[in-house]
Each structure stands twice: as structure tokens, then as C-alpha cells.
Motif scaffolding. Sequence first.
Motif, PDB file in Angstrom:
ATOM      1  N   PRO A  53      28.549-104.966 -25.680  1.00  0.00           N
ATOM      2  CA  PRO A  53      27.733-106.006 -26.313  1.00  0.00           C
ATOM      3  C   PRO A  53      28.454-107.348 -26.363  1.00  0.00           C
ATOM      4  O   PRO A  53      27.839-108.404 -26.191  1.00  0.00           O
ATOM      5  CB  PRO A  53      27.492-105.464 -27.722  1.00  0.00           C
ATOM      6  CG  PRO A  53      28.507-104.395 -27.930  1.00  0.00           C
ATOM      7  CD  PRO A  53      28.797-103.836 -26.580  1.00  0.00           C
ATOM      8  N   ASP A  54      29.761-107.319 -26.555  1.00  0.00           N
ATOM      9  CA  ASP A  54      30.494-108.575 -26.721  1.00  0.00           C
ATOM     10  C   ASP A  54      30.453-109.448 -25.486  1.00  0.00           C
ATOM     11  O   ASP A  54      30.646-110.657 -25.573  1.00  0.00           O
ATOM     12  CB  ASP A  54      31.961-108.306 -27.087  1.00  0.00           C
ATOM     13  CG  ASP A  54      32.095-107.424 -28.307  1.00  0.00           C
ATOM     14  OD1 ASP A  54      31.475-106.349 -28.310  1.00  0.00           O
ATOM     15  OD2 ASP A  54      32.806-107.795 -29.231  1.00  0.00           O
ATOM     16  N   HIS A 100      22.228-114.870 -36.533  1.00  0.00           N
ATOM     17  CA  HIS A 100      23.454-114.305 -35.979  1.00  0.00           C
ATOM     18  C   HIS A 100      24.435-115.431 -35.718  1.00  0.00           C
ATOM     19  O   HIS A 100      24.031-116.572 -35.527  1.00  0.00           O
ATOM     20  CB  HIS A 100      23.166-113.573 -34.655  1.00  0.00           C
ATOM     21  CG  HIS A 100      22.290-112.375 -34.816  1.00  0.00           C
ATOM     22  ND1 HIS A 100      21.149-112.186 -34.078  1.00  0.00           N
ATOM     23  CD2 HIS A 100      22.392-111.317 -35.645  1.00  0.00           C
ATOM     24  CE1 HIS A 100      20.579-111.047 -34.451  1.00  0.00           C
ATOM     25  NE2 HIS A 100      21.310-110.495 -35.389  1.00  0.00           N
ATOM     26  N   ILE A 136      21.031-107.289 -30.002  1.00  0.00           N
ATOM     27  CA  ILE A 136      22.194-106.449 -29.733  1.00  0.00           C
ATOM     28  C   ILE A 136      22.253-105.237 -30.668  1.00  0.00           C
ATOM     29  O   ILE A 136      22.439-104.113 -30.186  1.00  0.00           O
ATOM     30  CB  ILE A 136      23.488-107.293 -29.759  1.00  0.00           C
ATOM     31  CG1 ILE A 136      23.529-108.141 -28.482  1.00  0.00           C
ATOM     32  CG2 ILE A 136      24.722-106.418 -29.867  1.00  0.00           C
ATOM     33  CD1 ILE A 136      24.730-109.009 -28.338  1.00  0.00           C
ATOM     34  N   PRO A 137      22.061-105.404 -31.987  1.00  0.00           N
ATOM     35  CA  PRO A 137      22.070-104.188 -32.817  1.00  0.00           C
ATOM     36  C   PRO A 137      21.002-103.174 -32.393  1.00  0.00           C
ATOM     37  O   PRO A 137      21.279-101.965 -32.360  1.00  0.00           O
ATOM     38  CB  PRO A 137      21.806-104.734 -34.233  1.00  0.00           C
ATOM     39  CG  PRO A 137      22.316-106.128 -34.196  1.00  0.00           C
ATOM     40  CD  PRO A 137      22.038-106.627 -32.810  1.00  0.00           C
ATOM     41  N   ILE A 196      28.358-108.494 -35.248  1.00  0.00           N
ATOM     42  CA  ILE A 196      27.263-107.678 -34.696  1.00  0.00           C
ATOM     43  C   ILE A 196      26.572-106.907 -35.823  1.00  0.00           C
ATOM     44  O   ILE A 196      25.359-106.875 -35.910  1.00  0.00           O
ATOM     45  CB  ILE A 196      27.797-106.704 -33.619  1.00  0.00           C
ATOM     46  CG1 ILE A 196      28.524-107.457 -32.499  1.00  0.00           C
ATOM     47  CG2 ILE A 196      26.663-105.837 -33.077  1.00  0.00           C
ATOM     48  CD1 ILE A 196      27.683-108.032 -31.418  1.00  0.00           C
ATOM     49  N   ARG A 197      27.362-106.242 -36.654  1.00  0.00           N
ATOM     50  CA  ARG A 197      26.801-105.561 -37.829  1.00  0.00           C
ATOM     51  C   ARG A 197      27.438-106.198 -39.048  1.00  0.00           C
ATOM     52  O   ARG A 197      28.632-105.975 -39.300  1.00  0.00           O
ATOM     53  CB  ARG A 197      27.161-104.075 -37.825  1.00  0.00           C
ATOM     54  CG  ARG A 197      26.917-103.372 -36.528  1.00  0.00           C
ATOM     55  CD  ARG A 197      25.546-102.822 -36.416  1.00  0.00           C
ATOM     56  NE  ARG A 197      25.461-101.953 -35.249  1.00  0.00           N
ATOM     57  CZ  ARG A 197      24.358-101.317 -34.878  1.00  0.00           C
ATOM     58  NH1 ARG A 197      23.244-101.453 -35.559  1.00  0.00           N
ATOM     59  NH2 ARG A 197      24.353-100.559 -33.810  1.00  0.00           N
ATOM     60  N   SER A 217      33.765-108.297 -38.986  1.00  0.00           N
ATOM     61  CA  SER A 217      32.580-108.916 -39.588  1.00  0.00           C
ATOM     62  C   SER A 217      32.936-109.594 -40.905  1.00  0.00           C
ATOM     63  O   SER A 217      32.537-110.731 -41.159  1.00  0.00           O
ATOM     64  CB  SER A 217      31.489-107.872 -39.827  1.00  0.00           C
ATOM     65  OG  SER A 217      30.949-107.435 -38.603  1.00  0.00           O
ATOM     66  N   THR A 256      22.639-114.569 -27.808  1.00  0.00           N
ATOM     67  CA  THR A 256      22.470-113.313 -27.073  1.00  0.00           C
ATOM     68  C   THR A 256      21.868-113.580 -25.703  1.00  0.00           C
ATOM     69  O   THR A 256      20.852-114.275 -25.598  1.00  0.00           O
ATOM     70  CB  THR A 256      21.524-112.366 -27.840  1.00  0.00           C
ATOM     71  OG1 THR A 256      22.042-112.169 -29.142  1.00  0.00           O
ATOM     72  CG2 THR A 256      21.395-111.025 -27.130  1.00  0.00           C
TER      73      THR A 256
END
Lengths: 428, 428
Positions: free
Chosen positions: B59-60, B40, B131-132, A418-419, A139, B44
Motif C-alpha cells: 500500500p505504501d 487521509h 487503501i484500508p 493507513i489505520r 500512525s 491514493t
Amino acid sequence: MNIPQSSYPRVIIIGGGFAGIALAKKLANQEFQVVLMDKHNYHTFQPLLYQVSTGGLEPDSIAYPIRKVLQGYPNFYFRLAEVSQINKDKEEVETNIGSLKYDYLVVAVGSETNFFGNESLQKNSMEMKSIPQSLNLRSLILENFEQALLTDDLHEREALMNFVIVGGGPTGVELAGALAEIKKGILPKDYPDLDTRRAQINLVQGGDRLLPAMSEIASKKAEDFLEKLGVNVWKNLRVQEYDGKVAKTNDDTIFETQTLIWAAGVKAVCLNGLNSKEFLCRGERLRVNEFHQVHGFENIFAIGDVAQMESETWPKGHPMMAQPAMQQGRNLGDNLVLLSKGKAMKPFNYNDKGSMATVGRNKAVADLPKFKFQGVFAWFVWMFVHLYFLIGFRNRIVVFINWVYNYIKFDREARLIIRPFKKKYQLD
Amino acid sequence: MNIPQSSYPRVIIIGGGFAGIALAKKLANQEFQVVLMDKHNYHTFQPLLYQVSTGGLEPDSIAYPIRKVLQGYPNFYFRLAEVSQINKDKEEVETNIGSLKYDYLVVAVGSETNFFGNESLQKNSMEMKSIPQSLNLRSLILENFEQALLTDDLHEREALMNFVIVGGGPTGVELAGALAEIKKGILPKDYPDLDTRRAQINLVQGGDRLLPAMSEIASKKAEDFLEKLGVNVWKNLRVQEYDGKVAKTNDDTIFETQTLIWAAGVKAVCLNGLNSKEFLCRGERLRVNEFHQVHGFENIFAIGDVAQMESETWPKGHPMMAQPAMQQGRNLGDNLVLLSKGKAMKPFNYNDKGSMATVGRNKAVADLPKFKFQGVFAWFVWMFVHLYFLIGFRNRIVVFINWVYNYIKFDREARLIIRPFKKKYQLD
């Protein structure tokens, strides 16, 4: 902790890394009750963490649910727990979810980043010893490029695109190579409005060669490979201070960087109750005999990175890598069975299969016991070996497909924030 | 915001979802400067979020870097930004990283969970729109089972294994089915020391049938499938209050549960400057004409979930799904080109390709315009369609392999607690 009483002796294994899992597999279907504890519910394939950090792999494909490893083993219990204390007198492990008595205790808690007491480095640099840490680094790298776009201050922009990796061991070398490939293959396409040629990747090594645990030729070749990829390799240089903006070294060299990755040392994870001088060697590893027994105890064992078994061939203990950990786990498994049957244990003998490091596509170095080689063939061997040791068929195939894809496409598609890392702390 | 001046008119697209990406692709190589903003750095694929929550996919592999979509498009700029205000008078978008003027503004910000103002539900229930959020749900489900092992209080244990999904639309149905399969295929093997038969999956629907947007036969079949899988389907029941432990409904039914997933409503994301009554319809969607123009503006457009284009066939606007969003994006792309050439725009005409929902292995329902079908064939079609619309070859192949693996092995290997959910808030 809600573990039923059993007529079999209870083995508590703390840690589901290479050592703990290898041991658990050996104890399946033996006359033990086995309780495996870990603070994560998954096993991490640490050698590939750098690929998670650099967007080449998903975290999920280098992790494996520990419960799945133990599926179908009778008398096995997994507990997601953090151990707070070993109570040697009561033969009890204390954790955040309660206490549990053991007949045999196996400490396989592994290692963590060693900042050698340097607070500024500990506070401001990035680590890469776990999946969450690797995702934070992923990230941060991506956030820094997004931020570099926004500033008109050339100085700040360069600091955002300047990466300093401290430590010239396999982790540092592999990460530096991966970042160099991203700089070359992905940044110009992803950031056409940014002069990404100004991005710098610096690899800082305290000693006079990279990969000091490998052969001279491997060190030399790895350095050549990195320089071909455009990495600035600094030797005999030590980073001593880092405030999050400027890294100072032992000479006049300074680095203005917003990303410093500390890969310059690991130390054993310390457990309360086993942290007094009598048990510890350098690097806080637990001193063990040839049966993995912790100094002074018959029924407390240590395996993997946390253990230091000193011998003539390995006066400082075995290297803190997957191979010795797995071999120790397997040997201890056999020994516990012998012990429970009242037979003599077999001393551990490390079969050194050599070591490898990869720098980039078609570029790796390998020191095998019989011969040393570098380049494309080493790179293929590196990939094969890593796929082979990865746990789980699905993981292997997903990693393989990602590698084939990344190789053909010169790409790494998992470059997802993602985070967010910075937001987490700065709430900006 | 460091976007250079251009001789072309500037289009700002807010949102990189289905609508925004479809529009961006149409504008490639046209005479516009395009700035795409998203909070983001990835697109998604929302229809598969429930599989991330239930450990079936990484998730990726359902996300795709937006910068990669735009690679090679001249005059395209991506900015990772959160929009705080639309300044219609100055024709300017204000964000957390600065302001930017637009010639054309396209609002494609999508939708978010709608709690209809209920604070206890908003505070204590789980969402699954990003996603989170999906990863938080994955962690919570797994953490609850780990916790269930530790308690002797049967009541608490059952509450930890009791799942309440509110909302019988596709998201609720798909999630309930996936959880039921986990209960059946994975829990008994992963938790041999837990009576997982006591785990309950409840699907609570306010109306008198599931999947109200689909045909009666689809609703009926979906309910049959769910009941076969052991899901408790509740109809004509509304959850009105949830304190994190007990969910109260509009009748005497209560649920003791530590996991309540709210999938009972979505609303458009609201942007300051476009949130006054004159622009808004029910659900806070922006009222647009047949050219996607926001009421009263020539150069402000809205597409996707956020837009409500009322017509005879669709008096409440198009469904908030991927298909209308993509079609609107493409139509607007064509129209902007026409507009810039001084030609007349073409009104949007939604080509309804039908809708589908999957319940579990070999179980799906499909309403196509020409015919409706359920079962194995619908399930294969569902998979094919989802793979087809997933962005990126690597994602498609990784998702495909996971599906094949999960199908053959009755497994979902991504059951990893990477970022604990409970710890985050409770620091325990």
C-alpha cells in the motif's frame, strides 16, 4: 486440523520466526511430516520494525509469506493458528482451529514486551514487537503532529511533540536515532507552521549505560551519536508510571508526553501446559538442555527467544536475538534427523558473531569477536548484514532502494496514516 | 483551525486526490493562501488499488504523503480533517477539527462505492475505493483460503474459494484477471494440500458487454483474455441480494460465496450544505459550469469525480477517472489566478487521451483517440502510463521493481494478513 496421517513422524513447530524458519528449512526433504503453526501468515524481520514505525520502510518489505518459504517442501503443512494449550500427556497441541498430535514438538514462539507487571505502562504505552504494533506507533507519531498543529495550548502541543522511549537497548537506541533524524530532516519541511524545534526525543535507560549487552566503547559512542542528533539521553532513570499523559520516574523527573514507547524488556511468550515452575527460568523462558530439550522431555524442544540454555559461557542463556535463534534452529534440524536415524545428537554450540546497533545515517556501533568499530564503516556493515539476512530477493531489493533513496534525499516517504491509531480507540 | 490570517485570498481545497493535488500544484507561488484538507494524510493512486488487494504491491508504494507534495510551497497549509458541513451563507467550512472561512472553496472529494440503496449488499460485500478497504479485501481473500483448508464440508470449502466480482468496468476486469493469475500461479504452490482447481472467479456484469465505456473491440478482447485465464464471465446478470453466504441475482443463478466484491458503481461523495436538489445531478455529482463553478455560486468550485460538467460531447459529464480530474485541477488553477487578477477565466476543455484496462500479464486493452490496440503492447503502454502518473520517484521505482519481479517469478509476495479482516468483526 485436517492434516493427513503419514508414515513419517510428525514434527510440530510453533512459531515462524528466525528459529522456526531455520529449523523448517533443515527438515525439508527429510523423513518427517512437518506442521508449522503461526498466528501470522508471515515471518517478521524484527530488527527492522523500528524503520516501519518511523516511515522508512513498508511493512510488506520486512515480512515474508511463510507459505512461500515452505513452497515445494514435501510433507510440509502450514496452519494459521493460535496455540491455546500443550497437552503433554496426550502429546497434543490445542489451537483455535482444533487439536493435533505430535511426535516431536518444537516451541519457537519467541518473546513479547515485558512490562514487569506494571499495569499503567502496559495499558498506555506503545510496543514495537510486531508489524501491527509498529504500524500503530507510526500512525500515533504522525497523528500527534497533526494534532499539535491544532492546539493553542502550548503545554499540550509540547506534550504531543515529546517522545519518551524507555529502554536503552538496540531497539530504543535505533528508534531514538530515527526519530531524531525525522525531527531534523522532515518535520521542518512537513510542518512549516509548527515550531518543530520544540519536539523532544528522550531516551530513558535504567542502567548506567546504553546498549548494556555491548562493549563500553560501543555504549559510549552510541550515546555520543545520539547526543549529536539532539536526543536527550537519561541514564539511571526508571519510568514507573504512565497514565497516557504524564510519565513518572523513580526520582523527581517527570515527562509530559502523549507517546511513550516501552522498549525496556522482553519476556518469553508463555504457552499453557509449559508454564509451570519446573520448566521456567527468569523471564519465563523455557529451561532447555544442550539438545534444546525442555526439562524432563525427550520430544519437546524449545529454540529461539523462548529457550534458555544455560552454559558456562552463557549462564543466563543466549541473547534473545536472531543469530542464536537461527543457529539453534539449524542445530535442532540436524539433531532431529540424527535422532530419527537412531544416532546421537550433537550438543549446541553458539557461535557468537557479535552484535551491532545503528543510530542514524553514517552512525552505527559494532562489536565483532575480533574487533570493535563505530561510525560510517559500522553503518555500512550493519546495512549489509541486515540486507543479507532479510528473507526474499524482492524484499532485499525494495529495502535497499528505500535506503538509498532515504540516504540521498534525507527522507522517509512511508509516513502514511493507513489505520489511525487514536481513532481506533477513541472514535473521535 | 489555527490558520493565520493572510493578505491573500484563502482557497480551501477539500480532497487530495488527482484533482485537488493538480490544483494545489498550480497554485504554488501564486498570491493565495491555500488550505488543503483531506481525511487521509496521503494521496491514493486509486488505479492500482486492485494490485494492493491481490498482494502485488505494498500500500505504501501507491500512496504519497500530501505534506510532501506541498513541501516548500509558501502559504500552503494541510489539515487532516473530515468536513461535516459547508456553510454557504457564512462562507465557512465546518470540520471535525473546527471551522474555517474561505474566499474560494474547491470541492474535490471524489467518489465512493454506490450500492444504489441495497442494504444487504452494502453490509456484506467488499469495497475497493481506498487503501484500508483494499487491505481488508487482501486479508479476507487470504483468510478464506486458510479457512478452506480446515473444513471437511466440501460445500463450505467451495464457497470459501468462490469469488464473485460484481461490475464489469476496469476495476472488476482488472481484479478478476489478477485473481485468476493468483489461482493459476500461486495457489497450487502455496496450498498443495487444497484442491485449488475448485477455486472459481466469477465476473458479473449487468449489461451485455464488459468495459462498456470502451470500444466494442476492447470489450470483446477483454472478455477473451479473461476466459483464457479461466474467469467465468456472466453478462446481463445483476446481483440483487447478498447475505454474506449466498448471492441472488435477477434470474435463477445463485452464487454461494464468502467473498463478494462490489465494483458495480460509484457515486460522488456528498457534503452537507451542497446536497440539495438544486446542486445535484444523477449519481449525486455537483452540477458545474464550464469554469467548474457550482450552480449558483461564483466562489464555490467542484472538480474531479464529484463534478458533473455537461457539454455536447459529454452530456453526462466527464468520466470519473484520473485524467479529467487532473485536467480540471490544472484548468481551475489557471482560472483562479486569472480571476484574482481580474481577468476572464478560460472555459474547461477536456482533452480525452483515451482509456485502458489491463487483464493480466501481456494482456491489456487500450482505446486511444487515434487507434485501438490490445495485447502485449497495450500492456506495456498501460504499465508505462501508470508508472508515469504515480507520484514520487521512490514509488515509481518500488512499483517497477515489484512488477519486474512479479513478471519474472509469476509471483506476488505481499500476500500478508497484516490486519485480519474477519477477526475484526467477529472476534474469533
